[in-house]
Scaffold this motif. Structure first.
Motif, PDB file in Angstrom:
ATOM      1  N   MET A   1     -43.809  -0.043  -2.997  1.00 50.94           N
ATOM      2  CA  MET A   1     -43.766  -0.929  -4.360  1.00 50.94           C
ATOM      3  C   MET A   1     -45.267  -0.405  -4.759  1.00 50.94           C
ATOM      4  O   MET A   1     -46.131  -0.726  -4.078  1.00 50.94           O
ATOM      5  CB  MET A   1     -43.821  -2.114  -3.918  1.00 50.94           C
ATOM      6  CG  MET A   1     -42.510  -2.677  -3.974  1.00 50.94           C
ATOM      7  SD  MET A   1     -41.171  -2.215  -5.103  1.00 50.94           S
ATOM      8  CE  MET A   1     -41.750  -3.325  -6.279  1.00 50.94           C
ATOM      9  N   VAL A   2     -45.151   0.108  -5.839  1.00 48.21           N
ATOM     10  CA  VAL A   2     -46.522   0.837  -6.518  1.00 48.21           C
ATOM     11  C   VAL A   2     -46.920  -0.399  -7.572  1.00 48.21           C
ATOM     12  O   VAL A   2     -46.433  -0.553  -8.627  1.00 48.21           O
ATOM     13  CB  VAL A   2     -46.568   2.068  -7.238  1.00 48.21           C
ATOM     14  CG1 VAL A   2     -47.741   2.433  -7.660  1.00 48.21           C
ATOM     15  CG2 VAL A   2     -45.999   2.887  -6.290  1.00 48.21           C
ATOM     16  N   PRO A   3     -48.320  -0.739  -7.525  1.00 50.70           N
ATOM     17  CA  PRO A   3     -48.627  -1.840  -8.375  1.00 50.70           C
ATOM     18  C   PRO A   3     -49.152  -1.402  -9.826  1.00 50.70           C
ATOM     19  O   PRO A   3     -50.237  -0.688  -9.980  1.00 50.70           O
ATOM     20  CB  PRO A   3     -50.011  -2.285  -7.641  1.00 50.70           C
ATOM     21  CG  PRO A   3     -50.446  -1.366  -6.825  1.00 50.70           C
ATOM     22  CD  PRO A   3     -49.368  -0.583  -6.395  1.00 50.70           C
ATOM     23  N   ASP A   4     -48.181  -1.272 -10.523  1.00 48.04           N
ATOM     24  CA  ASP A   4     -48.336  -0.602 -12.055  1.00 48.04           C
ATOM     25  C   ASP A   4     -47.390  -1.360 -13.018  1.00 48.04           C
ATOM     26  O   ASP A   4     -46.256  -1.362 -12.681  1.00 48.04           O
ATOM     27  CB  ASP A   4     -48.011   0.915 -11.917  1.00 48.04           C
ATOM     28  CG  ASP A   4     -48.598   1.632 -13.025  1.00 48.04           C
ATOM     29  OD1 ASP A   4     -48.414   1.056 -14.346  1.00 48.04           O
ATOM     30  OD2 ASP A   4     -49.035   2.752 -12.874  1.00 48.04           O
ATOM     31  N   ARG A   5     -47.907  -1.515 -14.185  1.00 45.38           N
ATOM     32  CA  ARG A   5     -46.973  -2.350 -15.169  1.00 45.38           C
ATOM     33  C   ARG A   5     -46.045  -1.111 -15.692  1.00 45.38           C
ATOM     34  O   ARG A   5     -45.081  -1.559 -16.565  1.00 45.38           O
ATOM     35  CB  ARG A   5     -47.875  -2.822 -16.294  1.00 45.38           C
ATOM     36  CG  ARG A   5     -48.913  -3.940 -15.705  1.00 45.38           C
ATOM     37  CD  ARG A   5     -49.537  -4.509 -16.787  1.00 45.38           C
ATOM     38  NE  ARG A   5     -48.669  -5.344 -17.944  1.00 45.38           N
ATOM     39  CZ  ARG A   5     -49.197  -5.642 -19.114  1.00 45.38           C
ATOM     40  NH1 ARG A   5     -50.590  -5.743 -19.305  1.00 45.38           N
ATOM     41  NH2 ARG A   5     -48.467  -6.038 -19.831  1.00 45.38           N
TER      42      ARG A   5
ATOM     43  N   ASP B 104     -39.645  -5.732 -11.945  1.00 44.86           N
ATOM     44  CA  ASP B 104     -39.498  -6.737 -12.676  1.00 44.86           C
ATOM     45  C   ASP B 104     -38.712  -6.613 -14.068  1.00 44.86           C
ATOM     46  O   ASP B 104     -38.123  -7.414 -14.425  1.00 44.86           O
ATOM     47  CB  ASP B 104     -40.832  -7.088 -13.196  1.00 44.86           C
ATOM     48  CG  ASP B 104     -41.822  -7.592 -12.057  1.00 44.86           C
ATOM     49  OD1 ASP B 104     -41.157  -7.975 -10.794  1.00 44.86           O
ATOM     50  OD2 ASP B 104     -42.896  -7.456 -12.065  1.00 44.86           O
ATOM     51  N   ALA B 105     -38.373  -5.411 -14.544  1.00 45.09           N
ATOM     52  CA  ALA B 105     -37.887  -5.242 -15.945  1.00 45.09           C
ATOM     53  C   ALA B 105     -36.186  -5.211 -15.412  1.00 45.09           C
ATOM     54  O   ALA B 105     -35.637  -5.679 -16.510  1.00 45.09           O
ATOM     55  CB  ALA B 105     -38.179  -3.856 -16.274  1.00 45.09           C
ATOM     56  N   VAL B 106     -35.938  -4.826 -14.564  1.00 47.73           N
ATOM     57  CA  VAL B 106     -34.219  -4.746 -14.410  1.00 47.73           C
ATOM     58  C   VAL B 106     -33.844  -6.184 -14.212  1.00 47.73           C
ATOM     59  O   VAL B 106     -34.375  -7.121 -13.311  1.00 47.73           O
ATOM     60  CB  VAL B 106     -34.045  -3.825 -13.136  1.00 47.73           C
ATOM     61  CG1 VAL B 106     -34.245  -2.362 -13.506  1.00 47.73           C
ATOM     62  CG2 VAL B 106     -34.497  -4.245 -11.766  1.00 47.73           C
ATOM     63  N   HIS B 107     -32.628  -6.387 -14.690  1.00 41.86           N
ATOM     64  CA  HIS B 107     -31.971  -7.901 -14.697  1.00 41.86           C
ATOM     65  C   HIS B 107     -30.747  -7.913 -13.736  1.00 41.86           C
ATOM     66  O   HIS B 107     -29.910  -8.633 -13.877  1.00 41.86           O
ATOM     67  CB  HIS B 107     -31.561  -8.361 -16.060  1.00 41.86           C
ATOM     68  CG  HIS B 107     -32.871  -8.249 -16.845  1.00 41.86           C
ATOM     69  ND1 HIS B 107     -33.882  -9.027 -16.583  1.00 41.86           N
ATOM     70  CD2 HIS B 107     -33.097  -7.719 -18.015  1.00 41.86           C
ATOM     71  CE1 HIS B 107     -35.152  -8.891 -17.372  1.00 41.86           C
ATOM     72  NE2 HIS B 107     -34.487  -7.967 -18.434  1.00 41.86           N
TER      73      HIS B 107
END
Length: 257
Positions: free
Chosen positions: A100-104, A124-127
């Protein structure tokens, strides 16, 4: 007897003007054509050799993982669950490591050694599980087709050819630009193969392919640039191609998790 001296038309020290200029450009074109053919031949040879490399050798290529991945976030339980389901359904004999790469930014990578990187922004974006599973399976597809090693081998070949021709001179800048453009086209051919693999893997994991295009629809709907588009096909063309594959193979589509 009167002798009138004449200026020689051509000697070792006197050129013929335009003829010499033409010869210079012909020789230059021949040299460029030779090195271009050599580069293509070496690139094809390198890709062919890649298929004979044992998996144990590939797993040792940990040096290709970016240093920033050493400061990774812990993998959330729900992401780890999907990752384990997909890797099992892929049938791959490789050992994979999820980072997991900390990047927005919304991005994902596949590096030799079985290393898959997913940004926290993408997770975070996938639902739905299926949307995340397709992204992970897509990266596994790059490994199964050995795209990671092929790109690495071509980069090494071009780097050597560039060093021989230009060294570190600024004149090599246009060639570096051509290198990046060529690599972009090459990557998009690989993306099509990885998408096909991901579609089959998604079907084996959940028994259907619902959600295969959800991530790309989200990008298209939001209408903003994400880093993954720099080396991947545009969402609309990707959605159309995946949906065409679903129709052609008559794959089941059900509601997502």
């Amino acid at each position: 007897m009167r002798i009138e001296p004449r200026v020689p038309r051509s000697t070792a020290d006197v050129s013929r003007g335009s003829s010499s200029f033409r010869r210079f450009w012909v020789n230059t074109i021949l040299v460029i054509a030779f090195f271009g053919a050599l580069y293509l031949a070496l690139g094809w040879a390198a890709e062919g050799i890649v298929h004979f490399m044992p998996l144990s050798w590939e797993q040792r290529l940990e040096f290709t993982v970016p240093d920033s991945w050493d400061r990774e976030f812990p993998v959330p339980d729900h992401v780890d669950k999907v990752f384990r389901q997909v890797t099992e359904a892929s049938g791959s004999r490789r050992t994979f490591h999820l980072h997991m790469v900390p990047d927005r930014e919304l991005n994902a990578w596949a590096f030799p050694g079985g290393n898959i990187g997913i940004t926290t922004g993408l997770a975070d974006a996938v639902h739905s599980e299926e949307a995340l599973a397709f992204v992970i399976a897509h990266e596994i597809g790059h490994f199964e087709h050995r795209h990671t090693l092929k790109r690495l081998s071509r980069a090494v070949v071009f780097g050597l050819a560039r060093s021989i021709l230009f060294g570190g001179e600024p004149g090599a800048a246009p060639v570096r630009r051509l290198d990046s453009l060529g690599d972009l086209n090459y990557s998009r051919r690989q993306e099509r193969q990885a998408d096909q693999f991901a579609l089959d893997c998604l079907n084996r994991t959940y028994g259907h392919v619902g959600g295969a295009t959800d991530f790309f629809r989200m990008i298209e709907y939001r209408g903003f640039h994400v880093q993954i588009l720099d080396t991947h096909p545009l969402p609309k063309s990707r959605i159309d191609r995946i949906e065409a594959l679903i129709r052609d193979r008559d794959l089941p589509v059900e509601p997502v998790t």
